[in-house]
Design an enzyme around this catalytic site. Structure first.
Site, PDB file in Angstrom:
ATOM      1  N   ASP A  16       1.093  -0.982   0.157  1.00 14.94           N
ATOM      2  CA  ASP A  16      -0.694   0.264  -0.040  1.00 14.94           C
ATOM      3  C   ASP A  16       0.922   1.219   0.092  1.00 14.94           C
ATOM      4  O   ASP A  16       1.457   1.492   0.692  1.00 14.94           O
ATOM      5  CB  ASP A  16      -0.963  -0.626   1.245  1.00 14.94           C
ATOM      6  CG  ASP A  16      -2.114   0.947   1.037  1.00 14.94           C
ATOM      7  OD1 ASP A  16      -2.473   1.301  -0.283  1.00 14.94           O
ATOM      8  OD2 ASP A  16      -2.810   1.400   2.629  1.00 14.94           O
ATOM      9  N   ASN A  64     -10.550  -2.593  -5.354  1.00 16.23           N
ATOM     10  CA  ASN A  64     -10.377  -1.960  -6.274  1.00 16.23           C
ATOM     11  C   ASN A  64     -11.220  -1.287  -7.726  1.00 16.23           C
ATOM     12  O   ASN A  64     -10.736  -0.406  -7.545  1.00 16.23           O
ATOM     13  CB  ASN A  64      -8.397  -1.761  -6.475  1.00 16.23           C
ATOM     14  CG  ASN A  64      -7.870  -2.193  -4.995  1.00 16.23           C
ATOM     15  OD1 ASN A  64      -6.832  -2.794  -4.968  1.00 16.23           O
ATOM     16  ND2 ASN A  64      -8.503  -1.612  -3.934  1.00 16.23           N
TER      17      ASN A  64
HETATM   18  C1  IPE Z   1      -5.550  -3.104  -0.412  1.00 13.59           C
HETATM   19  O1  IPE Z   1      -4.700  -1.608  -0.997  1.00 13.59           O
HETATM   20  C2  IPE Z   1      -5.184  -2.934  -1.509  1.00 13.59           C
HETATM   21  C3  IPE Z   1      -4.065  -3.135  -2.053  1.00 13.59           C
HETATM   22  C4  IPE Z   1      -2.990  -3.208  -1.587  1.00 13.59           C
HETATM   23  C5  IPE Z   1      -3.722  -4.134  -3.542  1.00 13.59           C
HETATM   24  P1  IPE Z   1      -6.175  -0.215  -0.288  1.00 13.59           P
HETATM   25  O2  IPE Z   1      -5.384   0.844  -0.754  1.00 13.59           O
HETATM   26  O3  IPE Z   1      -7.238  -0.765  -1.799  1.00 13.59           O
HETATM   27  O4  IPE Z   1      -7.113  -0.641   0.775  1.00 13.59           O
HETATM   28  P2  IPE Z   1      -7.590   0.531   1.724  1.00 13.59           P
HETATM   29  O5  IPE Z   1      -8.660   1.602   0.825  1.00 13.59           O
HETATM   30  O6  IPE Z   1      -6.417   1.733   2.177  1.00 13.59           O
HETATM   31  O7  IPE Z   1      -8.576   0.330   2.751  1.00 13.59           O
HETATM   32  C1  IPE Z   2      -1.543   0.483  -3.168  1.00  9.46           C
HETATM   33  O1  IPE Z   2      -1.099   1.976  -3.381  1.00  9.46           O
HETATM   34  C2  IPE Z   2      -1.783   0.054  -4.875  1.00  9.46           C
HETATM   35  C3  IPE Z   2      -3.265  -0.344  -4.778  1.00  9.46           C
HETATM   36  C4  IPE Z   2      -3.977  -0.625  -3.958  1.00  9.46           C
HETATM   37  C5  IPE Z   2      -3.582  -0.676  -6.636  1.00  9.46           C
HETATM   38  P1  IPE Z   2      -2.310   2.418  -3.383  1.00  9.46           P
HETATM   39  O2  IPE Z   2      -3.031   3.613  -4.426  1.00  9.46           O
HETATM   40  O3  IPE Z   2      -3.100   2.060  -2.807  1.00  9.46           O
HETATM   41  O4  IPE Z   2      -1.859   4.184  -2.721  1.00  9.46           O
HETATM   42  P2  IPE Z   2      -2.357   4.675  -1.242  1.00  9.46           P
HETATM   43  O5  IPE Z   2      -2.993   4.266  -0.312  1.00  9.46           O
HETATM   44  O6  IPE Z   2      -3.681   5.445  -2.365  1.00  9.46           O
HETATM   45  O7  IPE Z   2      -1.285   5.937  -1.241  1.00  9.46           O
HETATM   46 MG    MG Z   3      -4.286   2.402  -0.629  1.00 10.87          MG
END
Ligand code: IPE
Ligand code: IPE
Ligand code: MG
Length: 237
Positions: A16, A64
């Site tokens: 993340d 997502n």
């Molecule tokens: C979790 O991260 C999913 C992945 C790392 C693929 P998110 O960014 O989607 O999680 P939330 O929304 O902060 O819980």
């Molecule tokens: C994790 O990074 C990757 C995916 C969930 C695909 P994020 O895209 O969630 O990055 P933040 O949490 O918005 O910083």
């Molecule tokens: Mg995230």
């Protein structure tokens, strides 16, 4: 220095913070995802080198899909590139690729490259790498329940024969051991629908570092901390 590391048998990572990393650097979110794929290479290579048996990386959750279409498209473009470019990395490190998640919504091009890379690495006997794409823990348990219900309805399975082992056999990757260590980057203290069944007794390690900056040092720090945990599994120890 890796002398005092305790290497878990099975590791899961919630990768993340790509977006936050990019924002802080004054870049578009997608640049964070791009840098994130480099961090994937580092972690995969290092885990394989250290002798981790199974690594599961959370790359795209069922939730997502609610993101802007443009980000999803760019993300899958990066994934396609990764699945081709990293083939030598997977082969050189004897890593076997597996997919965890639902296939239904994945674009045909992504599925084709995913299946090709899975087939290419099928004979590798080192670390197994599960890529969780279009993955949700609740969805996985729902799919498992549905498959079991079908077998019961067809008279192949008695309702009383449904036990923990039977349920575990119907998960997406039943062959992988449950994670000993769950790593989450970018500081959030939640599991975001990842491996709900499998992490029952995983040790959890959260790093404030965003995924694009997660490297060998952070991985080693996680393993070192893991080595200091006392795992009781409900017993008195
Ligand atoms: C979790 O991260 C999913 C992945 C790392 C693929 P998110 O960014 O989607 O999680 P939330 O929304 O902060 O819980
Ligand atoms: C994790 O990074 C990757 C995916 C969930 C695909 P994020 O895209 O969630 O990055 P933040 O949490 O918005 O910083
Ligand atoms: Mg995230």
């Amino acid at each position: 220095m890796t002398g005092d590391l305790v290497v878990p048998r099975s590791v899961a990572v919630i990768m993340d913070g790509n977006g936050r990393w990019a924002k802080r650097a004054g870049l578009e979110r997608i640049r964070g995802h791009e840098r994130g794929t480099e961090a994937v290479r580092t972690t995969v290579t290092e885990c394989a080198r250290l002798g981790v048996e199974a690594l599961v990386l959370y790359a795209f959750s069922e939730e997502n899909w609610k993101r802007p279409k443009r980000e999803i498209k760019l993300l899958f473009g990066l994934l396609e590139r990764f699945l081709v470019q990293e083939r030598p990395t997977l082969m050189d490190n004897d890593v076997r690729l597996l997919h965890s998640g639902r296939r239904e919504r994945l674009p045909a091009d992504v599925l084709a490259l995913l299946d090709e890379t899975i087939a290419l690495t099928a004979g590798n006997r080192g670390m197994r790498l599960g890529l969780a794409i279009s993955y949700g823990g609740r969805q996985e348990l729902t799919d498992a329940t549905r498959a079991i219900a079908r077998r019961v309805a067809q008279g192949e399975l008695a309702p009383d024969a449904v036990d923990e082992a039977e349920l575990a056999r119907h998960l997406y990757l039943p062959e992988l051991p449950d994670p000993d260590l769950l790593i989450r980057t970018a500081g959030e203290l939640r599991v975001s629908n990842f491996l709900l069944w499998q992490i029952s007794y995983a040790e959890i390690w959260v790093s404030d570092v965003c995924w694009p900056e997660f490297g060998r040092d952070e991985l080693h720090a996680a393993f070192r901390d893991y080595g200091r945990r006392v795992r009781r599994f409900g017993e008195v120890r």
